[in-house]
Design a protein around this motif. Structure first.
Motif, PDB file in Angstrom:
ATOM      1  N   LEU A 178       0.820  -1.212   0.000  1.00 16.30           N
ATOM      2  CA  LEU A 178       0.000   0.000   0.000  1.00 16.30           C
ATOM      3  C   LEU A 178       0.855   1.262   0.000  1.00 16.30           C
ATOM      4  N   LEU A 179       2.140   1.126   0.315  1.00 18.04           N
ATOM      5  CA  LEU A 179       3.096   2.220   0.231  1.00 18.04           C
ATOM      6  C   LEU A 179       4.262   1.773  -0.643  1.00 18.04           C
ATOM      7  N   THR A 180       4.882   2.732  -1.301  1.00 16.25           N
ATOM      8  CA  THR A 180       6.037   2.433  -2.143  1.00 16.25           C
ATOM      9  C   THR A 180       7.291   2.302  -1.288  1.00 16.25           C
ATOM     10  N   VAL A 181       8.037   1.243  -1.513  1.00 17.14           N
ATOM     11  CA  VAL A 181       9.289   1.031  -0.786  1.00 17.14           C
ATOM     12  C   VAL A 181      10.309   2.073  -1.235  1.00 17.14           C
ATOM     13  N   GLN A 182      10.888   2.776  -0.254  1.00 16.65           N
ATOM     14  CA  GLN A 182      11.882   3.804  -0.557  1.00 16.65           C
ATOM     15  C   GLN A 182      13.298   3.245  -0.538  1.00 16.65           C
ATOM     16  N   ALA A 183      13.598   2.425   0.431  1.00 12.24           N
ATOM     17  CA  ALA A 183      14.949   1.860   0.553  1.00 12.24           C
ATOM     18  C   ALA A 183      14.842   0.507   1.239  1.00 12.24           C
ATOM     19  N   GLY A 184      15.519  -0.474   0.689  1.00 12.16           N
ATOM     20  CA  GLY A 184      15.424  -1.822   1.216  1.00 12.16           C
ATOM     21  C   GLY A 184      14.592  -2.696   0.301  1.00 12.16           C
ATOM     22  N   GLU A 185      14.126  -3.800   0.840  1.00 15.59           N
ATOM     23  CA  GLU A 185      13.435  -4.784   0.012  1.00 15.59           C
ATOM     24  C   GLU A 185      12.259  -5.398   0.756  1.00 15.59           C
ATOM     25  N   VAL A 186      11.150  -5.527   0.065  1.00 12.81           N
ATOM     26  CA  VAL A 186      10.010  -6.310   0.530  1.00 12.81           C
ATOM     27  C   VAL A 186       9.747  -7.368  -0.527  1.00 12.81           C
ATOM     28  N   SER A 187       9.953  -8.629  -0.177  1.00 13.11           N
ATOM     29  CA  SER A 187       9.748  -9.741  -1.098  1.00 13.11           C
ATOM     30  C   SER A 187       8.632 -10.626  -0.556  1.00 13.11           C
ATOM     31  N   ASN A 188       7.567 -10.764  -1.330  1.00 16.11           N
ATOM     32  CA  ASN A 188       6.397 -11.531  -0.897  1.00 16.11           C
ATOM     33  C   ASN A 188       6.133 -12.631  -1.915  1.00 16.11           C
ATOM     34  N   SER A 189       6.404 -13.885  -1.527  1.00 17.30           N
ATOM     35  CA  SER A 189       6.180 -14.992  -2.451  1.00 17.30           C
ATOM     36  C   SER A 189       4.855 -15.704  -2.194  1.00 17.30           C
ATOM     37  N   PHE A 190       4.046 -15.178  -1.259  1.00 17.57           N
ATOM     38  CA  PHE A 190       2.699 -15.716  -1.090  1.00 17.57           C
ATOM     39  C   PHE A 190       1.861 -15.361  -2.317  1.00 17.57           C
ATOM     40  N   SER A 191       1.016 -16.281  -2.732  1.00 19.27           N
ATOM     41  CA  SER A 191       0.255 -16.042  -3.964  1.00 19.27           C
ATOM     42  C   SER A 191      -0.921 -15.109  -3.749  1.00 19.27           C
ATOM     43  N   SER A 192      -1.386 -14.966  -2.511  1.00 20.67           N
ATOM     44  CA  SER A 192      -2.518 -14.078  -2.251  1.00 20.67           C
ATOM     45  C   SER A 192      -2.394 -13.494  -0.852  1.00 20.67           C
ATOM     46  N   THR A 193      -2.812 -12.236  -0.722  1.00 22.14           N
ATOM     47  CA  THR A 193      -2.707 -11.504   0.547  1.00 22.14           C
ATOM     48  C   THR A 193      -4.027 -10.815   0.834  1.00 22.14           C
ATOM     49  N   ALA A 194      -4.460 -10.871   2.092  1.00 17.30           N
ATOM     50  CA  ALA A 194      -5.663 -10.166   2.524  1.00 17.30           C
ATOM     51  C   ALA A 194      -5.308  -9.282   3.712  1.00 17.30           C
TER      52      ALA A 194
END
Length: 293
Positions: free
Chosen positions: A64-80
């Motif tokens: 919901l926010l843009t990553v400014q620095a660093g990493e967010v890696s989400n390999s789940f196929s669906s998120t609620a």
């Protein structure tokens, strides 16, 4: 370097992985050096005082926010996502609110209503409630509808932003039970925000303690007993144990623990809290010093 939200490589175990995450609003540094991993089937709680960046971190994890620095890696196929307030659409019935995500996913009307109704009944809603509009439902019923709306999509990752904070104790306990049952059945990963240490001890496999200015993870506690088998005595004892640790007291601005209370005897050997100090990787490794003082 700003890396952003990345897809995971094929064959990777489903997980949410956050590395070296920093975030600011203007000149205000909100998060610094956030680093942790959440795997499928795990429940991880983020606790800390108001203003330490918990909600910002959850929004970054959700995209919901843009990553400014660093990493967010989400390999789940669906998120609620389940918010602090139910956020139901006032012009739709409870049933249509629950089925909203299914409609967006292109599921036909009959099928989505069947799936929404089936889950709603499992979560304690009555048939008569499903034709009501949000303003006709109690706060507790609205929370059940919001939980059903999140779960009906069978997400692999569920993000919770203090959804139980405004509920009475009895209703909280009931929703805890329902959430844990669904989580165990579906093998979801759950990342939750809470100010309530007892709630974190009740529900989570691991607790990440955050401190403010800027928001950072100061330690990770891992709970050695499955959530479904924790009774009230276990939860009360280990909440008290958690409150005696220096990292938690410092984070919440509490004075040092009273020496006479600083050592809490274990209720069940081997089933307590384990502390992973921040000098070690704040990941999923089971280990670290015994938590007690």
């Amino acid at each position: 370097m700003s890396i952003g939200t990345l897809p995971a490589a094929a064959g990777t175990q489903h997980e949410l992985r956050i590395r070296a995450l920093d975030h600011a609003f203007g000149r205000d540094e909100v998060l610094a050096g956030i680093d942790f991993r959440l795997r499928a089937g795990e429940v991880v709680a983020l606790v800390g005082p108001s203003g330490c960046g918990k909600t910002t971190l959850l929004h970054l994890a959700a995209g919901l926010l843009t990553v400014q620095a660093g990493e967010v890696s989400n390999s789940f196929s669906s998120t609620a996502f389940m918010f602090q307030q139910p956020r139901l659409l006032p012009w739709k019935t409870a049933l249509d609110n629950i089925a909203l995500g299914l409609k967006a996913a292109g599921v036909g009307r009959d099928e989505r209503h069947f799936r929404a109704r089936e889950l709603a009944l499992r979560l304690g809603l009555a048939h008569r409630d499903l034709d009501k509009f949000p303003h006709q439902l109690s706060g507790g019923m609205q929370s059940r509808v919001a939980l059903a709306r999140a779960l009906v999509l069978a997400p692999e990752l569920l993000l919770l932003d203090e959804p139980f904070s405004a509920l009475d104790v009895g209703l909280k306990e009931e929703l805890y039970r329902l959430l844990l049952a669904q989580q165990a059945e579906q093998g979801m990963g759950v990342l939750m925000i809470t100010h309530d240490l007892m709630e974190a001890v009740r529900l989570s496999d691991a607790i990440l303690v955050m401190a403010p200015t800027p928001g950072r993870i100061v330690c990770r506690f891992e709970l050695g007993q499955p959530a479904a088998s924790r009774d009230d005595a276990w939860v009360y004892h280990h909440t008290a144990e958690l409150l005696q640790t220096a990292a938690v007291r410092d984070s919440f601005g509490l004075p040092p623990a009273v020496p006479a209370l600083a050592e809490v005897p274990a209720v069940r050997p081997g089933a307590g809290l384990r502390l992973v100090v921040p000098a070690e990787p704040v990941l999923g490794a089971r280990g670290g010093a015994r938590c007690g003082g």
